[in-house]
Scaffold this active site. Structure first.
Site, PDB file in Angstrom:
ATOM      1  N   SER A 407       0.817  -1.210   0.000  1.00  0.00           N
ATOM      2  CA  SER A 407       0.000   0.000   0.000  1.00  0.00           C
ATOM      3  C   SER A 407       0.850   1.259   0.000  1.00  0.00           C
ATOM      4  CB  SER A 407      -1.003  -0.009   1.152  1.00  0.00           C
ATOM      5  OG  SER A 407      -0.405  -0.425   2.327  1.00  0.00           O
ATOM      6  N   HIS A 428      -3.262  -2.774  -5.736  1.00  0.00           N
ATOM      7  CA  HIS A 428      -3.544  -2.397  -4.348  1.00  0.00           C
ATOM      8  C   HIS A 428      -5.035  -2.572  -4.048  1.00  0.00           C
ATOM      9  CE1 HIS A 428      -3.793   0.904  -1.073  1.00  0.00           C
ATOM     10  NE2 HIS A 428      -3.583  -0.282  -0.543  1.00  0.00           N
ATOM     11  N   GLU A 440      -6.503  -0.108  -6.866  1.00  0.00           N
ATOM     12  CA  GLU A 440      -5.547   0.818  -7.482  1.00  0.00           C
ATOM     13  C   GLU A 440      -4.544  -0.010  -8.279  1.00  0.00           C
ATOM     14  OE1 GLU A 440      -5.061   4.828  -4.776  1.00  0.00           O
ATOM     15  OE2 GLU A 440      -4.100   3.034  -4.029  1.00  0.00           O
ATOM     16  N   ASN A 478      -4.282   6.626  -0.279  1.00  0.00           N
ATOM     17  CA  ASN A 478      -3.679   6.750   1.049  1.00  0.00           C
ATOM     18  C   ASN A 478      -2.791   7.990   1.162  1.00  0.00           C
ATOM     19  OD1 ASN A 478      -4.980   4.573   2.081  1.00  0.00           O
ATOM     20  ND2 ASN A 478      -3.283   3.134   1.830  1.00  0.00           N
TER      21      ASN A 478
END
Ligand code: 3H9
Length: 696
Positions: A407, A428, A440, A478
């Site tokens: 991540s 991801h 992702e 993130n």
């Protein structure tokens, strides 16, 4: 250009709507239907008409791309009124799907037939509107208020097989040829001397308790969305008015919804989620074949990925360190599948077949040798990942794809450690991976275009929405999360409570506030991130020491029964904790801060300004290709209210100049954290919106 054709076969007029891909009711289709039904009415060679859709489906609604543009006549309500007024019978013959305005056309026909398995629905509320071509008036007359409200306020389609049970469909056709089935039904109606049978002539449905019951239920569940409750008003109007007065009220309410920002946000979401897969770099590139998947690591993430893959019909080999860990992974996957059986998403028989044939949980990398694609989901450490990739490099056949579920780690560095960086990509997933829709797709410098194309095609197979991201710490989602979460922590240090922030953001429409999310994910995750980033910390970074204090107390959130909130036995909602407020007070005192009050509006503006500003940086740096990619990441992975369209659409609707002005004013207090994105400044200077970058 859509078209409507007309031909007569043995006294049956066949009216075919052909407007690929979904036979939407664009202007030329509406004009075509109007002209065609005038012709039918005057045609002495035709005694009955059937309306069909060419291709995969009947008609799937108004043409959404016309929304927001000046309306062109004939309007759909008028076209349908015209069809319904025919003195000879009209049959709607549906197959595939009949949605929105398409189902409203069928409601205006005198008889409705469908092939088994056809799905019929009024999904308008999902676009921030409601049925606007008679659906709220005709459906209750046909099926009653309760069923009509269920269909209209949820937007969820029903199958023809169910619809025949409650009066929406009159006849189920046979076979798979809609034209042949329609002709057969039309002939049987002719043989029975079936008359024209306008739905509008049915008595109005009784306004029993259903209206009040649905209104009360929706008030609790809609979270700020206006369309479902407006649709209840329209259905209520059908019970209190003559048909045409009800239709006029429906039109008024429909046009009101068309003008709302929620409609604009939801239509943006509709087109954005389709646009994310349209990337010039994979245009015309064939994906590699993927049937066998490998997963390395059987923790929550790896087991979730494996669950998602087996549920989509792929064969999976999952490798773990030792047989105890492999057994544990198998148990997690079996539990996930059991939960799917309980929710009615999977049959018990299919679950057993998957566990027997499709899933292998092993300890030996050799089991991966025939895999087309392997996803690594091991501990987040570069050394551990490199070790796994070296073993994959040695084991996998040429042409297999090596994917990492990291991540935040540098996918270029992982790819560079193999002999085939062109075959390496980041995939991801979001936790729980078999439930969350977002994927992702992290494209590294050397990733081959057909590997990117394969990732998008795999996502489709898994029922996920894939968004392309570039390599950076946290990728799109993130990375942005880390900024707005920090802005929230700063507000706590300055005087807001976590509970006020959560409430302000859930009132804004988020599924959960940031501190509820922390409690769900576990406070150890945030702590680990802070530790990891500590080496790069800047002396002016502010320290949310209250978060560390909670971690050190072992209050890790829901899993320990206490985090920002206290969770009593069996409660997952949590209640505020005065002790946490004391810990926060102490953190402020330690930092020498005199707390001040925040309004909810100020909380929302700061939170959103941080999100939008970082979103602009992510687009500016090419980590996200377009603002709409950021929007889709937040809609699918972060509980952003869909009716606001995503953070970048929200920014466009709020006005980029207003957001920039907020950021500049916050920068007067803290110009270390608040620094306007150059892209945001440029767009404001040029008087442009983020949406202008979506067209490229
Ligand atoms: C309405 O009807 C209002 C009325 O009550 C009142 C009016 C007065 N219009 O999804 P796909 C495009 S509101 C224009 O990938 P699938 C879509 O953008 C409408 N375009 O296919 C895509 O374009 P591209 C109520 C539309 O097979 C392409 O078609 N109806 C429309 O996976 C293929 O779409 C709805 O809300 C449209 N209505 O799924 C239904 N629909 O290729 C909305 C699709 O350039 N549509 N496009 O990316 C859907 O839910 C799905 O498209 C459907 C097919 C299930 C039909």
């Amino acid at each position: 250009m859509g078209s409507v054709s007309y031909e007569v076969e043995n006294r049956v007029a066949v009216v075919t709507v052909e407007n690929p891909p979904v036979n939407a009711l664009s202007h030329d289709v509406r004009s075509g239907l109007s002209e065609t039904f005038a012709r039918f009415e005057a045609d002495n060679d035709a005694d009955i008409a059937v309306i069909l859709g060419a291709g995969r489906m009947f008609i799937c609604g108004a043409d959404i791309s016309e929304f927001g543009k000046p309306p062109q006549s004939p309007s759909l309500p008028n076209v349908i009124t015209h069809i319904e007024a025919c003195t000879k019978p009209v049959v709607a013959a549906m197959h595939g799907m009949a949605l929105g305005g398409g189902l409203e056309v069928a409601l205006g026909a005198h008889y409705r037939m469908a092939l088994p398995g056809t799905r019929l629905g009024l999904p308008e509320v999902k676009l921030g509107i409601m049925p606007g071509a008679g659906g709220t008036q005709r459906l209750p007359r046909l099926v009653g208020v309760d069923k009509a409200l269920e269909m209209i306020t949820s937007g969820t389609p029903v199958t023809a097989d169910a619809a025949i049970g409650f009066g929406l469909v009159d006849h189920l056709g046979e076979g798979s040829d809609i034209r042949a089935a329609a002709l057969a039904y039309a002939r049987s109606l002719l043989a029975d001397n079936a008359p024209a049978r306008p739905t509008k002539d049915l008595p109005a449905a009784k306004a029993d308790d259903a209206i009040a019951v649905w209104r009360a239920k929706l008030k609790k569940t809609v979270r700020g969305e206006v369309a479902p409750l407006t649709a209840v008003d329209a259905v209520e109007a059908s019970t209190k008015n003559t048909f045409f007065d009800g239709l006029a009220e429906e039109r008024r309410l429909f046009l009101h919804l068309m003008d709302t920002p929620q409609r604009a946000g939801l239509i943006h979401a509709f087109f954005a989620e389709r646009a994310v897969a349209k990337l010039p770099e994979i245009d015309g590139i064939a994906a590699r074949e993927v049937e066998k998947i490998g997963v390395v690591g059987g923790g929550t993430m790896g087991a979730g990925i494996a669950t998602s893959a087996v549920l989509s019909g792929l064969a999976v080999a999952l490798v773990e360190r030792d047989s105890a860990a492999a057994d544990k992974a198998r148990k997690t996957i079996a539990d996930n599948l059991d939960a799917a059986v309980k929710r009615g998403k999977l049959s018990a028989q299919r679950r057993d077949a998957i566990l027997q044939d499709a899933l292998k949980t092993v300890t030996d990398y050799d089991a991966l040798s025939g895999a087309d694609l392997v996803i690594e989901a091991v501990f987040e450490s570069m050394d551990v990942k490199k070790d796994v990739f070296a073993r994959l490099d040695a084991t996998l056949a040429k042409g297999a794809i090596l994917a990492t579920n990291t991540s935040y780690l540098d996918v270029n560095e992982i790819a560079g450690s193999t002999s085939r960086p062109e075959d390496v990509i980041g995939l991801h997933f979001f936790s729980p991976a078999h439930i969350m829709k977002l994927l992702e797709v992290v494209v590294a410098d050397k990733t081959a275009p057909d590997v990117v194309a394969t990732a998008f095609s795999l996502a489709k197979k898994l029922g996920k929405t894939a968004v392309r991201a570039g390599v950076c710490d946290g990728f799109i989602g993130n990375r942005i999360l880390s900024r707005y979460r920090t802005a929230a922590d700063h507000m706590i240090l300055d005087g807001a409570s976590p509970y006020q922030i959560d409430k302000a953001m859930t009132d804004f429409g988020f599924a959960m506030g940031p501190y509820q999310v922390s409690d769900l994910a576990g406070l150890d995750i945030g702590y680990a991130t802070r530790q990891r980033k500590a080496a790069d910390a800047h002396p002016r970074d502010r320290n949310p020491s209250f978060a560390d204090a909670l971690y050190h107390k072992g209050w890790l959130g829901q899993k320990t029964g206490r985090g920002y909130y206290i969770y009593d036995q069996g409660d997952r909602k949590g209640r505020p904790d005065p002790e946490v407020e004391r810990i926060v007070d102490q953190a402020r005192a330690d930092a020498g801060i005199t707390p001040r009050t925040f309004t909810d509006d100020e909380i929302v503006r700061r939170y959103m300004a941080a999100m939008v500003n970082e979103g602009a940086c992510v687009v500016d740096e090419g980590i996200a290709q377009r603002p709409l990619d950021v929007d889709v990441v937040f809609l699918y992975g972060y509980g952003f209210p869909r009716w606001r369209g995503g953070p970048m659409k929200y920014a466009d609707m709020t006005g980029l100049d207003a957001i920039l002005a907020d950021i500049r004013s916050y920068a007067e207090e803290d110009d270390h954290f608040w620094s306007p994105s150059p892209l945001l400044e440029k767009l404001v200077a040029e008087g442009r919106a983020f949406d202008s970058l979506n067209q490229r």
